[in-house]
Design an enzyme around this catalytic site. Structure first.
Site, PDB file in Angstrom:
ATOM      1  N   THR A 162       0.854  -1.423  -0.323  1.00  0.00           N
ATOM      2  CA  THR A 162      -0.306  -0.150   0.185  1.00  0.00           C
ATOM      3  C   THR A 162       0.827   1.649   0.015  1.00  0.00           C
ATOM      4  O   THR A 162       0.467   2.453   0.009  1.00  0.00           O
ATOM      5  CB  THR A 162      -0.875   0.000   1.275  1.00  0.00           C
ATOM      6  OG1 THR A 162      -0.251  -0.268   2.405  1.00  0.00           O
ATOM      7  CG2 THR A 162      -2.068  -1.094   1.258  1.00  0.00           C
ATOM      8  N   THR A 211       7.393  -0.464   1.241  1.00  0.00           N
ATOM      9  CA  THR A 211       6.823   0.234   3.229  1.00  0.00           C
ATOM     10  C   THR A 211       6.197   0.336   3.744  1.00  0.00           C
ATOM     11  O   THR A 211       5.737   0.927   4.571  1.00  0.00           O
ATOM     12  CB  THR A 211       7.725   1.941   3.141  1.00  0.00           C
ATOM     13  OG1 THR A 211       7.204   2.665   1.941  1.00  0.00           O
ATOM     14  CG2 THR A 211       9.392   1.870   2.127  1.00  0.00           C
ATOM     15  N   SER A 212       4.949  -0.093   3.771  1.00  0.00           N
ATOM     16  CA  SER A 212       3.778  -0.846   4.118  1.00  0.00           C
ATOM     17  C   SER A 212       2.637  -1.392   3.930  1.00  0.00           C
ATOM     18  O   SER A 212       2.904  -0.806   2.265  1.00  0.00           O
ATOM     19  CB  SER A 212       2.464   0.827   4.744  1.00  0.00           C
ATOM     20  OG  SER A 212       1.630   0.797   5.269  1.00  0.00           O
ATOM     21  N   SER A 213       2.058  -2.297   4.199  1.00  0.00           N
ATOM     22  CA  SER A 213       1.219  -3.239   3.266  1.00  0.00           C
ATOM     23  C   SER A 213       0.364  -3.508   4.390  1.00  0.00           C
ATOM     24  O   SER A 213      -0.018  -3.315   5.525  1.00  0.00           O
ATOM     25  CB  SER A 213       2.388  -4.706   2.707  1.00  0.00           C
ATOM     26  OG  SER A 213       3.042  -5.575   4.280  1.00  0.00           O
TER      27      SER A 213
END
Length: 395
Positions: A86, A107-109
Site C-alpha cells: 500500500t 514500506t507499508s502493506s
C-alpha cells in the site's frame, strides 16, 4: 433482471471462505478469532493496493482498484491470503491516477491474513487483557483485535502519519475506536501501560528496552527479529522481572524492518583489489541466501550487508561490508575453488563460517531450536539452551 449483490454481501461470503481456508490450514484455531476474521472488512482497510507482476526484468508492481480490475475481481483479491503493498519508499500514492511502479521499496502493506491470524493466536490474548500493537499499518490486524478484545483494550503505534490517518478512518468506519498514536514504535506507549501483551508487525534488530518496561511480568512479546541482510524470524518472549526469554518459531516470516532501524545509506568503502588477506573459503556466497546458513550469517555479522560486483577482470564477486567497523570480505568462486579476501578489525567471513559450522555440528536445525534471552545489559540468541552457543544481538 435480478439486482447485483451489494459489496458487503459479497465480502461477507468471501470472509467466511477465507476463515474456512485459514482454519483448514491450521492457522485459525479458535472460535473467537474466527469470529473476528468473519467480521473484519478487509476491503475497507485495503481499498486500493499494488500487486507484483510476473513481467521479466526489474520487479514491477501494478495498481489494483475497483476501477482497474472490476469490483468482483477486486474483492476476490482483497480476501485472498496474500500480502498487498500500500506504500513505496515512505511516500503516499497518487490514487487519482495510479501507475505501475518499479525500482521502489515497499514500506507499508497489508500482511497476508494467515500470518496475521497465526500471530494473534500465538499471542494468546483474552478478554480483559490490554494489548500494545507496534505497526498499525492499514489497521486490519488492529480491527481483528478490537473485535476480539474491545477497542478500549487495544493501543496501536504507527510511525507514518499518512498511514496512521487512513487506518484511523477505516477503523472508525468499522465501528472501532482503539487508542492510536503516531510515533517511534521502539518507545511503545507508556501512557497506556502496563500491557499484558505486545505484538509487532514490523521487524526489529533487537528488543527495545521500553517494551519490557511496559509489559507486565508474565506477559508476552511477539515480534520479528531481523537484520540488514535478512529476517531472523518470529520470536515469542515471556517477560520477567529481569528481562525476557523465549523461542523462535520454526517458520520464516519476513516483515519490513522498522524505519528507525533501516540500514545506513552508505554500504561502506568498497575495498581495492589488493586490500586484505586471502585464503581458501570453506563456504561460498551461497550461505548468504540459503535459509538456515543465512540465519547464521546474520547472527554472526549483524552490521554487514552484501552485494555482487565484477572483480579481478570481470569475474563475479560477492562483497560483504560492515560500514560500522570498516571490515570486509570479498568472495569469489573459481575453477580452483572458493576464495575469500578479508580485512578490517573484524574478520567477517571467519565469523560467518564459524557460525555455519556450529549450526551444521548441531544437525542443521530449524529456527525452533534457537532461543533469545534479554537482560538489562545484553541480548543474545542461543542454540539449544541458554548455556549453548550464543550470538549477541546489536544494541
Amino acid at each position: 433482471m435480478s439486482a447485483e449483490p451489494d459489496t458487503e454481501a459479497v465480502a461477507a461470503g468471501l470472509r467466511r471462505r477465507l476463515a474456512d481456508q485459514l482454519e483448514e490450514g491450521g492457522r485459525l484455531r479458535s472460535h473467537e478469532w474466527r469470529s473476528a476474521v468473519e467480521a473484519a472488512p478487509r476491503h475497507v482497510f485495503v481499498p486500493r493496493f499494488y500487486r507484483e507482476t510476473d513481467a521479466p526484468g526489474v520487479t514491477t508492481w501494478e495498481p489494483v482498484t475497483q476501477e482497474t480490475v472490476g469490483r468482483e475481481e477486486w474483492l476476490r483479491l482483497v480476501y485472498t491470503d496474500a500480502t498487498w503493498v500500500t506504500q513505496f519508499d515512505g511516500r503516499d500514492i497518487d490514487w487519482a491516477d495510479p501507475k505501475p511502479i518499479s525500482n521502489a521499496v515497499p514500506t507499508s502493506s497489508s500482511t497476508l491474513p494467515s500470518l496475521v491470524v497465526r500471530m494473534l493466536e500465538d499471542l494468546d490474548a483474552h478478554e480483559g487483557m490490554k494489548v500494545l500493537e507496534i505497526g498499525t499499518g492499514t489497521g486490519y490486524s488492529t480491527a481483528l483485535m478490537c473485535h476480539r478484545l474491545g477497542s478500549e483494550s487495544v493501543t496501536s503505534v504507527e510511525t507514518d502519519e499518512g498511514v496512521a490517518r487512513r487506518a484511523r478512518a477505516a477503523l472508525a468506519g468499522s465501528g472501532h475506536t482503539p487508542h492510536l498514536l503516531v510515533g517511534d514504535g521502539r518507545a511503545g506507549c507508556p501512557g497506556d501501560a502496563p500491557y499484558d501483551r505486545l505484538i509487532a508487525t514490523c521487524g526489529f534488530r533487537s528488543i527495545p528496552p521500553a517494551w519490557l518496561e511496559q509489559v507486565l511480568p508474565g506477559g508476552v512479546v511477539l515480534t520479528t527479529l531481523r537484520g540488514w541482510m535478512r529476517s531472523l524470524g518470529l520470536v515469542r518472549l515471556t517477560v520477567s522481572g529481569e528481562g525476557a526469554s523465549g523461542w523462535f518459531s520454526a517458520d520464516d516470516p519476513s516483515f519490513m524492518i522498522a524505519r528507525q532501524q533501516d540500514a545506513p545509506e552508505s554500504l561502506g568503502t568498497v575495498p581495492g583489489p589488493d586490500d586484505g588477506t586471502r585464503r581458501k573459503a570453506t563456504y561460498g556466497p551461497e550461505v548468504l541466501t540459503t535459509s538456515g546458513p543465512a540465519f547464521m550469517a546474520q547472527l554472526a555479522a549483524p552490521q554487514a550487508r552484501f552485494f555482487s560486483l565484477p572483480v579481478d577482470g570481470g569475474q563475479a564477486g560477492t562483497f560483504v561490508l560492515d560500514s560500522t567497523t570498516g571490515s570486509f570480505a570479498v568472495l569469489t568462486v573459481t575453477d580452483s575453488g572458493r576464495q575469500v579476501r578479508q580485512g578490517g578489525p573484524y574478520r567477517l567471513w571467519d565469523a560467518v563460517e564459524s557460525a555455519v559450522a556450529t549450526w551444521e555440528e548441531y544437525g542443521s536445525p530449524n529456527r525452533a531450536v534457537f532461543g533469545v534471552t534479554v537482560s538489562r545489559n545484553e541480548q543474545t540468541v542461543w542454540l539449544g539452551n541458554p548455556n549453548g552457543p550464543q550470538w549477541p544481538l546489536p544494541s
